[in-house]
Design an enzyme around this catalytic site. Structure first.
Site, PDB file in Angstrom:
ATOM      1  N   GLY A   7       0.851  -1.194   0.000  1.00  0.00           N
ATOM      2  CA  GLY A   7       0.000   0.000   0.000  1.00  0.00           C
ATOM      3  C   GLY A   7       0.883   1.239   0.000  1.00  0.00           C
ATOM      4  N   GLY A   8       2.065   1.075  -0.586  1.00  0.00           N
ATOM      5  CA  GLY A   8       3.142   2.061  -0.423  1.00  0.00           C
ATOM      6  C   GLY A   8       2.922   3.380  -1.120  1.00  0.00           C
ATOM      7  N   GLY A  10      -0.074   4.876  -1.033  1.00  0.00           N
ATOM      8  CA  GLY A  10      -1.192   5.529  -0.343  1.00  0.00           C
ATOM      9  C   GLY A  10      -0.685   6.689   0.508  1.00  0.00           C
ATOM     10  N   ASP A  31       1.793  -1.778  -4.669  1.00  0.00           N
ATOM     11  CA  ASP A  31       0.444  -1.208  -4.620  1.00  0.00           C
ATOM     12  C   ASP A  31      -0.362  -1.717  -5.814  1.00  0.00           C
ATOM     13  OD1 ASP A  31      -0.461   1.628  -2.908  1.00  0.00           O
ATOM     14  OD2 ASP A  31      -1.839   0.745  -4.373  1.00  0.00           O
ATOM     15  N   ILE A  32      -1.655  -1.862  -5.610  1.00  0.00           N
ATOM     16  CA  ILE A  32      -2.515  -2.327  -6.699  1.00  0.00           C
ATOM     17  C   ILE A  32      -2.850  -1.197  -7.667  1.00  0.00           C
ATOM     18  CG2 ILE A  32      -4.743  -1.932  -5.536  1.00  0.00           C
ATOM     19  CD1 ILE A  32      -5.551  -4.767  -6.626  1.00  0.00           C
ATOM     20  N   ASP A  52      -1.346  -7.297  -6.373  1.00  0.00           N
ATOM     21  CA  ASP A  52      -2.535  -7.443  -5.525  1.00  0.00           C
ATOM     22  C   ASP A  52      -2.177  -8.232  -4.271  1.00  0.00           C
ATOM     23  OD1 ASP A  52      -5.008  -7.886  -4.403  1.00  0.00           O
ATOM     24  OD2 ASP A  52      -5.874  -8.852  -6.172  1.00  0.00           O
ATOM     25  N   TYR A 141     -13.863  -3.576   8.282  1.00  0.00           N
ATOM     26  CA  TYR A 141     -12.524  -3.025   8.492  1.00  0.00           C
ATOM     27  C   TYR A 141     -11.998  -3.421   9.879  1.00  0.00           C
ATOM     28  CZ  TYR A 141      -8.964   0.702   8.912  1.00  0.00           C
ATOM     29  OH  TYR A 141      -7.801   1.428   9.095  1.00  0.00           O
ATOM     30  N   LYS A 145      -8.967  -5.952  11.031  1.00  0.00           N
ATOM     31  CA  LYS A 145      -7.832  -5.471  11.832  1.00  0.00           C
ATOM     32  C   LYS A 145      -7.598  -6.402  13.025  1.00  0.00           C
ATOM     33  CE  LYS A 145      -6.317  -1.746   9.687  1.00  0.00           C
ATOM     34  NZ  LYS A 145      -5.090  -1.887   8.864  1.00  0.00           N
TER      35      LYS A 145
HETATM   36  N1  LIG Z   1      -5.277   6.851   7.708  1.00  0.00           N
HETATM   37  C1  LIG Z   1      -5.603   6.549   8.948  1.00  0.00           C
HETATM   38  O1  LIG Z   1      -6.142   7.372   9.703  1.00  0.00           O
HETATM   39  C2  LIG Z   1      -5.325   5.183   9.502  1.00  0.00           C
HETATM   40  C3  LIG Z   1      -5.611   4.908  10.853  1.00  0.00           C
HETATM   41  C4  LIG Z   1      -5.357   3.642  11.363  1.00  0.00           C
HETATM   42  C5  LIG Z   1      -4.793   2.678  10.552  1.00  0.00           C
HETATM   43  N2  LIG Z   1      -4.525   2.964   9.243  1.00  0.00           N
HETATM   44  C6  LIG Z   1      -3.980   1.928   8.386  1.00  0.00           C
HETATM   45  O2  LIG Z   1      -2.809   2.402   7.743  1.00  0.00           O
HETATM   46  C7  LIG Z   1      -2.713   1.801   6.456  1.00  0.00           C
HETATM   47  C8  LIG Z   1      -2.531   2.866   5.393  1.00  0.00           C
HETATM   48  O3  LIG Z   1      -3.613   3.772   5.445  1.00  0.00           O
HETATM   49  P1  LIG Z   1      -3.700   5.027   4.452  1.00  0.00           P
HETATM   50  O4  LIG Z   1      -4.428   6.082   5.172  1.00  0.00           O
HETATM   51  O5  LIG Z   1      -2.367   5.299   3.890  1.00  0.00           O
HETATM   52  O6  LIG Z   1      -4.676   4.455   3.333  1.00  0.00           O
HETATM   53  P2  LIG Z   1      -4.662   4.703   1.763  1.00  0.00           P
HETATM   54  O7  LIG Z   1      -5.998   4.281   1.255  1.00  0.00           O
HETATM   55  O8  LIG Z   1      -4.182   6.057   1.423  1.00  0.00           O
HETATM   56  O9  LIG Z   1      -3.570   3.654   1.271  1.00  0.00           O
HETATM   57  C9  LIG Z   1      -3.831   2.282   1.135  1.00  0.00           C
HETATM   58  C10 LIG Z   1      -3.121   1.797  -0.103  1.00  0.00           C
HETATM   59  O10 LIG Z   1      -3.375   0.380  -0.243  1.00  0.00           O
HETATM   60  C11 LIG Z   1      -3.508   0.112  -1.621  1.00  0.00           C
HETATM   61  N3  LIG Z   1      -4.236  -1.146  -1.816  1.00  0.00           N
HETATM   62  C12 LIG Z   1      -5.570  -1.348  -1.654  1.00  0.00           C
HETATM   63  N4  LIG Z   1      -5.888  -2.615  -1.976  1.00  0.00           N
HETATM   64  C13 LIG Z   1      -4.720  -3.226  -2.344  1.00  0.00           C
HETATM   65  C14 LIG Z   1      -4.402  -4.530  -2.798  1.00  0.00           C
HETATM   66  N5  LIG Z   1      -5.338  -5.477  -2.952  1.00  0.00           N
HETATM   67  N6  LIG Z   1      -3.112  -4.805  -3.093  1.00  0.00           N
HETATM   68  C15 LIG Z   1      -2.144  -3.851  -2.966  1.00  0.00           C
HETATM   69  N7  LIG Z   1      -2.393  -2.595  -2.540  1.00  0.00           N
HETATM   70  C16 LIG Z   1      -3.664  -2.289  -2.234  1.00  0.00           C
HETATM   71  C17 LIG Z   1      -4.268   1.314  -2.176  1.00  0.00           C
HETATM   72  O11 LIG Z   1      -4.122   1.413  -3.578  1.00  0.00           O
HETATM   73  C18 LIG Z   1      -3.639   2.461  -1.396  1.00  0.00           C
HETATM   74  O12 LIG Z   1      -2.573   3.052  -2.109  1.00  0.00           O
HETATM   75  C19 LIG Z   1      -3.968   0.942   6.299  1.00  0.00           C
HETATM   76  O13 LIG Z   1      -3.677  -0.386   6.672  1.00  0.00           O
HETATM   77  C20 LIG Z   1      -4.927   1.551   7.278  1.00  0.00           C
HETATM   78  O14 LIG Z   1      -5.879   0.624   7.717  1.00  0.00           O
HETATM   79  C21 LIG Z   1      -4.771   4.192   8.708  1.00  0.00           C
END
Ligand SMILES: NC(=O)c1ccc[n+]([C@@H]2O[C@H](COP(=O)([O-])OP(=O)(O)OC[C@H]3O[C@@H](n4cnc5c(N)ncnc54)[C@H](O)[C@@H]3O)[C@@H](O)[C@H]2O)c1
Length: 289
Positions: A7-8, A10, A31-32, A52, A141, A145
């Site tokens: 998810g790098g 994101g 990342d997907i 994926d 979700y 987790k």
């Molecule tokens: N943002 C927050 O407030 C928060 C809080 C608690 C935990 N988290 C956790 O931190 C992590 C990152 O969150 P974020 O805010 O950067 O989210 P984000 O949605 O910006 O990033 C997630 C990334 O995962 C990628 N992804 C989705 N499905 C995929 C798949 N099947 N294969 C490969 N990549 C895939 C997406 O394309 C995206 O780039 C997540 O695990 C989230 O649950 C985030």
């Protein structure tokens, strides 16, 4: 050190990539739907694999080709998206986490770091929620987790995979997208700062903890560098501060002249946010590392 971030591309992944790259680590992003917008200026210096998480061969080949020593497993559907598409949420968040742990075991990865969430708790807990509280989340979700936390603990005790996990509150910072129900706090700051109006989809009295992205990165590094012998558990709450949405609006209006913030609560988003606790107790993290 070779670091793989799932998810790098994101929100958190991009900030983490920049942070680790600056420290001299060799970073690969998986990342997907790669979107390098937040790391455009350093993209030539990062590895990138499109794949994926729910497809084990993609995960295995990336862990192997990147020679990952540490995996930050961030790829996921966030809360609102996982509620819209529960099957996709299950595949990505639950099967994906299993696949990452399995690949880490097969390729002797030194450490897997996983961000769990306040969403791993449901109703019926005290505020602030202690580290070892009862976990009965009511969203896909949150369910994924909790399962991810438990799978990580299983891979640690059964196979010796050094799994470490933070339960994060809502993360606030530049470039956060709208996929999570908790995103309102970050959008309430970024949109007015950009001169855009912001429709806030929760009520003014909604309260949940928030943490600035730079503090999240500090927490990740703290956990990564903690001595194994200091850790009495694998999963740690990280607290932040717990303003109401109304209090965030008040602060934003103080700093951004003419900020346009309108409250239009959305029933579904409000229900998701209301199912989470209002504060996390981070005493265990402070005591142990
Ligand atoms: N943002 C927050 O407030 C928060 C809080 C608690 C935990 N988290 C956790 O931190 C992590 C990152 O969150 P974020 O805010 O950067 O989210 P984000 O949605 O910006 O990033 C997630 C990334 O995962 C990628 N992804 C989705 N499905 C995929 C798949 N099947 N294969 C490969 N990549 C895939 C997406 O394309 C995206 O780039 C997540 O695990 C989230 O649950 C985030």
């Amino acid at each position: 050190m070779n670091v793989l971030i799932t998810g790098g591309t994101g929100f958190i992944g991009s900030h983490l990539a920049r942070f680790l790259h600056k420290k001299g680590e060799k970073v690969t992003l998986f990342d997907i739907e790669p979107d390098l917008g937040l790391v455009d200026d350093i993209k030539c210096e990062l590895g990138l694999v499109k794949g994926d998480l729910a497809f084990l061969p993609d995960v295995k080949s990336t862990v192997s080709s990147s020679k990952a020593q540490i995996i930050y497993h961030l790829g996921a559907f966030l809360s609102a998206k996982a509620e819209d598409r529960p099957m996709g949420g299950f595949r990505t968040n639950l099967v994906g986490t299993f696949n990452v742990l399995e690949a880490a075991r097969l390729f002797d990865v030194e450490m897997v770091i996983f961000p769990s969430s306040i969403a791993a708790f449901g109703e019926g807990v005290s505020n602030p929620v202690p580290n070892e509280a009862y976990q009965r989340p009511t969203t896909m979700y949150g369910v994924a987790k909790v399962a991810g936390e438990l799978l990580g603990e299983y891979y640690y005790t059964r196979f010796g995979v050094d799994f470490r996990c933070l339960r994060l509150p809502s993360v606030v910072g530049l470039g956060r997208g709208p996929g999570g129900a908790s995103a309102y706090s970050s959008l309430m700051i970024e949109k007015p700062a950009r001169g855009e109006s912001c429709k806030v989809y929760v009520g003014q009295n909604s309260r949940m903890p928030v943490l600035y992205i730079k503090d999240v990165l500090r927490a990740f590094l703290g956990l990564q560098e903690a001595r194994e012998t200091d850790l009495e558990r694998r999963v740690y709450n990280i607290g932040g501060i717990s303003p109401t949405a109304g209090e965030i609006a008040e602060s934003v209006r103080r700093y951004v002249k003419g900020a346009r913030l309108e409250f239009h609560p959305d029933k579904r988003m409000q229900e998701i946010v209301d199912s989470w606790p209002e504060a996390l107790d981070e005493t265990r993290a402070r005591e142990e590392w």
